[in-house]
Design a protein around this motif. Structure first.
Motif, PDB file in Angstrom:
ATOM      1  N   UNK A 229       0.784  -1.229   0.000  1.00 44.89           N
ATOM      2  CA  UNK A 229       0.000   0.000   0.000  1.00 44.89           C
ATOM      3  C   UNK A 229       0.811   1.272   0.000  1.00 44.89           C
ATOM      4  N   UNK A 230       2.124   1.181   0.160  1.00 50.19           N
ATOM      5  CA  UNK A 230       2.871   2.426   0.194  1.00 50.19           C
ATOM      6  C   UNK A 230       4.352   2.249   0.415  1.00 50.19           C
ATOM      7  N   UNK A 231       4.972   3.361   0.821  1.00 50.32           N
ATOM      8  CA  UNK A 231       6.414   3.414   1.043  1.00 50.32           C
ATOM      9  C   UNK A 231       6.703   4.061   2.385  1.00 50.32           C
ATOM     10  N   UNK A 232       7.713   3.552   3.062  1.00 48.56           N
ATOM     11  CA  UNK A 232       8.238   4.188   4.263  1.00 48.56           C
ATOM     12  C   UNK A 232       9.504   4.925   3.874  1.00 48.56           C
ATOM     13  N   UNK A 233       9.588   6.186   4.251  1.00 49.84           N
ATOM     14  CA  UNK A 233      10.778   6.999   4.016  1.00 49.84           C
ATOM     15  C   UNK A 233      11.341   7.403   5.377  1.00 49.84           C
ATOM     16  N   UNK A 234      12.591   7.018   5.660  1.00 52.28           N
ATOM     17  CA  UNK A 234      13.297   7.408   6.884  1.00 52.28           C
ATOM     18  C   UNK A 234      14.442   8.330   6.480  1.00 52.28           C
ATOM     19  N   UNK A 235      14.484   9.507   7.074  1.00 53.37           N
ATOM     20  CA  UNK A 235      15.520  10.490   6.747  1.00 53.37           C
ATOM     21  C   UNK A 235      16.218  10.905   8.040  1.00 53.37           C
ATOM     22  N   UNK A 236      17.529  10.753   8.063  1.00 54.96           N
ATOM     23  CA  UNK A 236      18.293  11.149   9.244  1.00 54.96           C
ATOM     24  C   UNK A 236      18.594  12.639   9.188  1.00 54.96           C
ATOM     25  N   UNK A 237      18.252  13.343  10.249  1.00 58.89           N
ATOM     26  CA  UNK A 237      18.490  14.777  10.292  1.00 58.89           C
ATOM     27  C   UNK A 237      19.957  15.097  10.553  1.00 58.89           C
TER      28      UNK A 237
END
Length: 410
Positions: A229-237
């Motif tokens: 159903x979708x995508x997980x996006x993880x972004x490190x600050x």
């Protein structure tokens, strides 16, 4: 049940109706042990975000054993992505596509789906089993003695149980009531996590992609993982980032467009920012061997490596096995020993997972000369030496494998 049957009016109380609590209840029911679930949230609670999307094979097997058909239902409604890719500063350093990514067993190596779906299917299994769930009435106090545990809820109702499984999450009342304390660390950097709705007319490839120092987002690390159903996006600050600002509509939309593509700019469904805690409780059972902690009541890990929900399910399975074994013990010391052993083994498992997740975080957030040099050298070697690229691909998730998990008999 034996021993304190005259004093207890319910054999086992499980605090919490999340994946860990429902697993414990189903595993106890499968062993012929009556159980009651107490949940603080109402039945129509909203659970935003995809959260624990990666379900390990061991978890699928545990759920299938506890409720035949449940593990397969998760697989049938989940996704098994076939490709792993890793890029270093925009250059691909590793790619592998599996012709049979799920393996050839009756259950695959994993499946990927939103946690809210997993919980829905588990709740269906709980209801089919006839397990009582008391919604909107969480645990207020826990008073354990040698023979019985008295539990009072927020509404003032009292339960007397032989055992209590505390699966009531990070803020666990049960943990606090037995004197348990969290200890550990917090990630140096904040992380942005967003759920992105799939573009069904033009879907992306079913692949997990990790970017070291993604050039299109100013050198931030980025993880892209598909789920049904979708995508997980993880972004490190970065240290200089304002994490709250990056969760605002225009900022997160821009980050998504640069990492997944322009057509995903307006498909953000949920976004959150936080620092990952790496903590474990100083105990997993009470002094009387009557109360057992499981899941986030006993430990919190960074999500890389999928050790959160999966380790909670392993706790729940082990708790059910220990309680059932204690119930069958004819000698009081043997009964207590089963619960004590649970506390020892699951605390060791929690420590293992904490160290493993901490190792993964070191390669994500570590800025030491040694860590940076290892990654740079591996990236340079990757075109000529595949193990270097594979190391870069594995490093953000920690070591393979995990602590031993004993699957009990039903």
């Amino acid at each position: 049940m034996s021993g304190s049957e005259a004093q207890a009016d319910v054999p086992v109380v499980v605090a919490g109706a999340g994946p860990t609590g429902m697993t414990a209840a189903l595993a106890l029911h499968a062993r012929g042990v009556d159980v009651t679930i107490l949940e603080a949230d109402p039945q129509d609670r909203e659970r935003p975000g995809s959260r624990a999307i990666y379900v390990h094979k061991d978890t699928l097997r545990t759920l299938e054993n506890a409720s035949p058909g449940l593990g397969h239902r998760l697989v049938d409604n989940g996704m098994i992505w076939s490709t792993r890719r890793t890029l270093f500063r925009g250059t691909e350093v590793f790619e592998r596509t599996y012709s049979t990514p799920g393996g050839d067993g009756d259950l695959p190596h994993f499946t990927s789906l939103p946690q809210v779906w997993t919980e829905e299917y588990m709740l269906d299994a709980v209801e089919d089993a006839g397990i009582d769930v008391h919604w909107g009435d969480g645990v207020e106090t826990v008073d354990a003695s040698e023979d019985v545990v008295r539990v009072e809820t927020e509404s003032g109702k009292e339960y007397r149980a032989e055992y209590v499984v505390g699966a009531d999450g990070a803020g666990s009342t049960v943990r606090k009531e037995i004197g348990g304390k969290f200890d550990g660390t917090e990630s140096a950097n904040s992380f942005i996590i967003a759920d992105i709705a799939e573009d069904e007319d033009n879907p992306l490839m079913q692949e997990r992609v990790f970017h070291y120092d993604h050039p299109r987002v100013d050198g931030r690390n980025v993880l892209l993982v598909p789920f049904q159903g979708g995508w997980r996006v993880d972004i490190q600050c970065k240290d200089s980032d304002d994490p709250q600002r990056l969760t605002e509509d225009d900022a997160i939309s821009e980050l998504v467009a640069k990492t997944l593509g322009e057509r995903y700019r307006d498909r953000v469904e949920w976004v959150s920012q936080y620092k990952f805690k790496q903590v474990i409780a100083d105990r997993m059972v009470d002094d009387h061997d009557r109360v057992l902690l499981a899941g986030e009541a006993g430990h919190l890990f960074a999500p890389f490596g999928a050790r959160g929900m999966n380790s909670g399910v392993a706790d729940a399975e082990a708790a059910a096995s220990a309680i059932a074994a204690a119930d069958n013990a004819e000698v009081k010391s043997a009964r207590a020993a089963e619960i004590t052993q649970y506390g020892i083994t699951r605390l060791k498992a929690a420590q293992y997972n904490k160290n493993a997740a901490g190792q993964a975080l070191e390669y994500l957030q570590g800025d030491s000369y040694v860590t940076r040099a290892k990654k740079w050298l591996a990236a340079k070697a990757a075109p000529y030496y595949e193990p270097a690229g594979e190391w870069l691909d594995d490093a953000p998730y920690g070591p393979h494998g995990g602590p031993p998990v004993t699957i009990g008999q039903y």
